[in-house]
Design a protein around this motif. Sequence first.
Motif, PDB file in Angstrom:
ATOM      1  N   ALA A  85       0.955  -1.147  -0.169  1.00  0.00           N
ATOM      2  CA  ALA A  85      -0.131   0.152  -0.057  1.00  0.00           C
ATOM      3  C   ALA A  85       0.821   1.280  -0.111  1.00  0.00           C
ATOM      4  O   ALA A  85       1.870   1.290   0.512  1.00  0.00           O
ATOM      5  N   VAL A  86       0.484   2.149  -0.651  1.00  0.00           N
ATOM      6  CA  VAL A  86       1.125   3.537  -0.631  1.00  0.00           C
ATOM      7  C   VAL A  86       0.138   4.743  -0.520  1.00  0.00           C
ATOM      8  O   VAL A  86      -1.067   4.449  -0.783  1.00  0.00           O
ATOM      9  N   GLY A  87       0.634   5.895  -0.037  1.00  0.00           N
ATOM     10  CA  GLY A  87      -0.328   7.091  -0.085  1.00  0.00           C
ATOM     11  C   GLY A  87       0.164   7.791  -1.319  1.00  0.00           C
ATOM     12  O   GLY A  87       1.231   7.812  -1.663  1.00  0.00           O
ATOM     13  N   THR A 158       9.921   5.857   2.922  1.00  0.00           N
ATOM     14  CA  THR A 158      10.270   6.569   4.214  1.00  0.00           C
ATOM     15  C   THR A 158      10.396   5.486   5.202  1.00  0.00           C
ATOM     16  O   THR A 158      10.209   4.450   5.050  1.00  0.00           O
ATOM     17  N   LEU A 163       3.507   8.311   9.957  1.00  0.00           N
ATOM     18  CA  LEU A 163       3.306   8.728   8.551  1.00  0.00           C
ATOM     19  C   LEU A 163       3.715  10.042   8.550  1.00  0.00           C
ATOM     20  O   LEU A 163       4.544  10.607   9.683  1.00  0.00           O
ATOM     21  N   GLU A 164       3.683  10.696   7.497  1.00  0.00           N
ATOM     22  CA  GLU A 164       4.585  11.896   7.274  1.00  0.00           C
ATOM     23  C   GLU A 164       3.629  13.170   7.882  1.00  0.00           C
ATOM     24  O   GLU A 164       2.466  13.302   7.884  1.00  0.00           O
ATOM     25  N   VAL A 180       4.252   7.317  -1.667  1.00  0.00           N
ATOM     26  CA  VAL A 180       5.227   7.244  -0.490  1.00  0.00           C
ATOM     27  C   VAL A 180       4.426   5.999   0.175  1.00  0.00           C
ATOM     28  O   VAL A 180       3.402   5.480   0.344  1.00  0.00           O
ATOM     29  N   GLY A 181       5.469   5.294   0.579  1.00  0.00           N
ATOM     30  CA  GLY A 181       5.358   3.798   1.220  1.00  0.00           C
ATOM     31  C   GLY A 181       6.719   3.765   2.211  1.00  0.00           C
ATOM     32  O   GLY A 181       7.522   4.382   2.429  1.00  0.00           O
ATOM     33  N   MET A 182       6.589   2.496   2.846  1.00  0.00           N
ATOM     34  CA  MET A 182       7.621   2.415   3.944  1.00  0.00           C
ATOM     35  C   MET A 182       8.500   1.046   3.514  1.00  0.00           C
ATOM     36  O   MET A 182       9.286   0.570   4.452  1.00  0.00           O
ATOM     37  N   SER A 205      -3.765   3.670  -1.206  1.00  0.00           N
ATOM     38  CA  SER A 205      -4.510   3.604   0.007  1.00  0.00           C
ATOM     39  C   SER A 205      -5.113   4.711   0.647  1.00  0.00           C
ATOM     40  O   SER A 205      -6.118   4.770   1.320  1.00  0.00           O
ATOM     41  N   ASN A 206      -4.549   5.815   0.177  1.00  0.00           N
ATOM     42  CA  ASN A 206      -4.822   7.006   0.873  1.00  0.00           C
ATOM     43  C   ASN A 206      -4.124   8.392   0.163  1.00  0.00           C
ATOM     44  O   ASN A 206      -3.195   7.850  -0.596  1.00  0.00           O
ATOM     45  N   ALA A 208      -1.593  11.209   0.590  1.00  0.00           N
ATOM     46  CA  ALA A 208      -0.592  11.393   1.687  1.00  0.00           C
ATOM     47  C   ALA A 208      -1.061  12.566   2.650  1.00  0.00           C
ATOM     48  O   ALA A 208      -2.124  13.453   2.419  1.00  0.00           O
ATOM     49  N   LEU A 216      -5.485  10.940   8.378  1.00  0.00           N
ATOM     50  CA  LEU A 216      -5.357   9.666   8.073  1.00  0.00           C
ATOM     51  C   LEU A 216      -5.553   8.600   9.166  1.00  0.00           C
ATOM     52  O   LEU A 216      -4.783   8.994  10.141  1.00  0.00           O
ATOM     53  N   VAL A 221      -6.462   2.854   5.209  1.00  0.00           N
ATOM     54  CA  VAL A 221      -5.420   2.245   4.504  1.00  0.00           C
ATOM     55  C   VAL A 221      -6.034   0.630   4.374  1.00  0.00           C
ATOM     56  O   VAL A 221      -6.096   0.327   3.231  1.00  0.00           O
TER      57      VAL A 221
HETATM   58  N1  HPA Z   1       2.431   7.208   3.973  1.00  0.00           N
HETATM   59  C1  HPA Z   1       3.696   6.116   3.993  1.00  0.00           C
HETATM   60  N2  HPA Z   1       3.292   4.994   3.826  1.00  0.00           N
HETATM   61  C2  HPA Z   1       2.050   4.442   3.599  1.00  0.00           C
HETATM   62  C3  HPA Z   1       1.060   5.434   3.352  1.00  0.00           C
HETATM   63  C4  HPA Z   1       1.368   6.800   3.530  1.00  0.00           C
HETATM   64  O1  HPA Z   1       0.438   7.780   3.652  1.00  0.00           O
HETATM   65  N3  HPA Z   1      -0.056   4.787   3.117  1.00  0.00           N
HETATM   66  C5  HPA Z   1       0.182   3.471   2.922  1.00  0.00           C
HETATM   67  N4  HPA Z   1       1.558   3.251   3.065  1.00  0.00           N
END
Ligand code: HPA
Length: 242
Positions: A85-87, A158, A163-164, A180-182, A205-206, A208, A216, A221
Motif C-alpha cells: 500500500a502507498v499514499g 520513508t 506517517l508524514e 510514499v510507502g515504507m 490506499s490514501n 498522503a 489519515l 489504509v
Molecule cells: N505514507 C507512508 N506509507 C504509506 C502511506 C502513507 O501515506 N499509505 C500507505 N503506506
Amino acid sequence: MKIGIISGTGFLVEEGFKFVEEINLSNKYGSPSSSYKKYLFGDNEIYSIARHGEKHQFPPHLINYRSNIYGFYELNVDFIVAFGAVGGINSLLLPGDFLIPDNIVDWTYGRESTYSDIGDTYHIDFTYPFCPSIREELINILKKSGVRFHPKGVYLCTNGPRLESAAEINAFLKLGFDVVGMTLMPETALARELGICYAAVNIVSNFAAGISKTPLTTDEVVEHVKNNDAVIRFIIKEVASM
Ligand code: HPA
C-alpha cells in the motif's frame, strides 16, 4: 517457472492454485518474516511470503528484508512481484488506484540494506531499480483488469512507522515523488544484488498527509486495500500464469 510473491496484506489465492507446503527457511541473515507458502498453478511454482509476518507483527523498519530476499534466492525463483500500500502524493493518484512504479528514492535509515560485506562488495547498477520485463507484464495485466492504474511513477520509501507531516509531503511533491510507502527499500536493492528480477505493484490506499482534509487512519489504509481484493486476486492469478 518459479515465481516469488511478497504480499503486503494477505496472499489472496483464487481457484486454480494448489497448495503444496509451507517452507520454513532460515539463513545467515536470520529468520524471514514468515514461512514461504508453496503453490502450484499449472506448471508454475509460486512461493509467497507475508512481508509483515503472519500476524502483521513486523513494522516496516523491523522487517528482516535481507533474510526474506535471501530465502527467495535459495528457492531459486525466476522473479519476484512485491505488493504494498502507498499514499498518493501526486494529485493524479487517487485512493483505489494502482501504480507500477518505475523508479524509487530511498529515505530510510538504520535498516540492514545490503549483502555487501568486507571483501565482498556489490556496487550494483540501480539506474532503473525495477525489472523492465516484469513491469511490462504487470502493466498488461492491469490493462486487462479494468482498474484505474498508472504505468509509471516514483516511489519514495520513508522509514516510518509514523506517517508524514504535511510539510514533508509538500516538499516530496516538489521533488517529483508520486507515492510514499515504507517497505520497498531495501527490498528492491537486495533483489538486484542477488540478481533476482523484481517489480512492484502499489495500491494507493490514501491521499498522503495534508492532501486530504481529513486525518489519515490505519482503518482507511486497510479499507482501500480490502476494497481492491478482487483486483489483487486477479493480478496474482495472472502473474502465476506468466
Ligand atoms: N505514507 C507512508 N506509507 C504509506 C502511506 C502513507 O501515506 N499509505 C500507505 N503506506
